[in-house]
Design an enzyme around this catalytic site. Structure first.
Site, PDB file in Angstrom:
ATOM      1  N   LEU A 113       0.881  -1.166   0.000  1.00  0.00           N
ATOM      2  CA  LEU A 113       0.000   0.000   0.000  1.00  0.00           C
ATOM      3  C   LEU A 113       0.918   1.215   0.000  1.00  0.00           C
ATOM      4  CD1 LEU A 113      -2.737  -0.954   2.656  1.00  0.00           C
ATOM      5  CD2 LEU A 113      -2.964  -0.917   0.161  1.00  0.00           C
ATOM      6  N   ASP A 114       0.506   2.281  -0.671  1.00  0.00           N
ATOM      7  CA  ASP A 114       1.306   3.506  -0.689  1.00  0.00           C
ATOM      8  C   ASP A 114       1.445   4.048   0.725  1.00  0.00           C
ATOM      9  OD1 ASP A 114       1.055   3.326  -3.435  1.00  0.00           O
ATOM     10  OD2 ASP A 114      -0.526   4.846  -3.544  1.00  0.00           O
ATOM     11  N   LYS A 115       2.448   4.885   0.883  1.00  0.00           N
ATOM     12  CA  LYS A 115       2.638   5.573   2.170  1.00  0.00           C
ATOM     13  C   LYS A 115       1.356   6.294   2.593  1.00  0.00           C
ATOM     14  CE  LYS A 115       5.971   8.724   4.212  1.00  0.00           C
ATOM     15  NZ  LYS A 115       7.150   9.546   3.996  1.00  0.00           N
TER      16      LYS A 115
END
Ligand code: URA
Length: 246
Positions: A113-115
């Site tokens: 998952l993205d930051k």
């Protein structure tokens, strides 16, 4: 007949679980710190059967052993943390007990998952399960709750379901995706691929901008409402059945 449990040398098992080097573990056994069913094991050279109850029967300093290899965790990922093992800054792995970060095979996130994305992140040391979930041909559905900067145009459902949308810089169209519209700027999007920044780029393709992104389902597994942000829970031996129900 069920398969007999494999046996493994205790020093190898404990070293791979992050308790120290084989030499450290040997010293722990000699000091009487390692017990099986309450009796001290004088040497870590013994082989132990890897039965599911081993983690409860084998204790170090009176504390049950960490989960055996084959661990599957669901984590409620906070915003601002990255899924990489080696990025600068806050890593999701820092949410796990320190010793678990020394395990071999390592515990890795199942995809990323993205930051700036929160929500359900699976972590496992089971390479086969990991590949089964992320393999492009498996198409495990993943659902995201999306907050948008601008109102939806109205054609997103058809466009995303069409199987013809191509992301900027890519040649292959996306597989059909399902959007459920909550309000003019909030929707749930279910995708079955895992292309780089896919959800953000899909909405960018419609001239919109994703402001908040939260994953609440992977396969058949929902992020439990009582799993606090930044905490995790181990799935049992039936993890695969929870993710891929029959
Ligand atoms: N799509 C994105 O754009 N970001 C994520 O973190 C996951 C899916």
């Amino acid at each position: 007949m069920s398969k007999p449990a494999s046996a493994v040398r205790l020093d190898k098992l404990l070293a791979n679980l992050g308790y120290g080097s084989r030499r450290d573990v040997q010293a722990m056994a000699r000091a009487g710190r390692v017990t099986l069913d309450g009796a001290a094991l004088p040497t870590a050279e013994a082989r132990v059967a890897m039965t599911p109850d081993l983690a409860a029967r084998l204790q170090i300093d009176g504390t049950p052993l960490d989960p055996l290899p084959g661990i599957v965790l669901m984590l409620n990922k906070p915003l601002g943390m990255t899924c990489s093992h080696k990025d600068e800054g806050a890593l999701v792995y820092s949410l796990l007990p320190e010793r678990w970060r020394l395990r071999e095979p390592p515990i890795s996130s199942v995809g990323r998952l993205d930051k700036d994305t929160s929500g359900l992140l699976l972590l496992t040391d089971d390479g086969d399960l990991l590949h089964r979930i992320i393999a492009p041909k498996t198409h495990v559905p993943k659902r995201y709750q999306v907050g948008l900067a601008r109102p939806l145009r109205g054609d997103e459902a058809d466009l995303f379901a069409s199987g013809t949308l191509t992301l900027a810089g890519e040649a292959k169209p996306l597989l059909p995706a399902l959007i459920e519209i909550h309000t003019s700027t909030q929707a749930a999007l279910t995708i079955t691929e895992g292309r780089y920044h896919q959800v953000r780029r899909m909405f960018a393709a419609t001239g919109n901008h994703v402001v908040t992104l939260h994953r609440d389902r992977v396969g058949a597994l929902d992020l439990p409402a009582d799993l606090a942000v930044g905490t995790y829970r181990a799935l049992g031996l039936d993890a695969a059945a929870l993710i891929f129900p029959q």
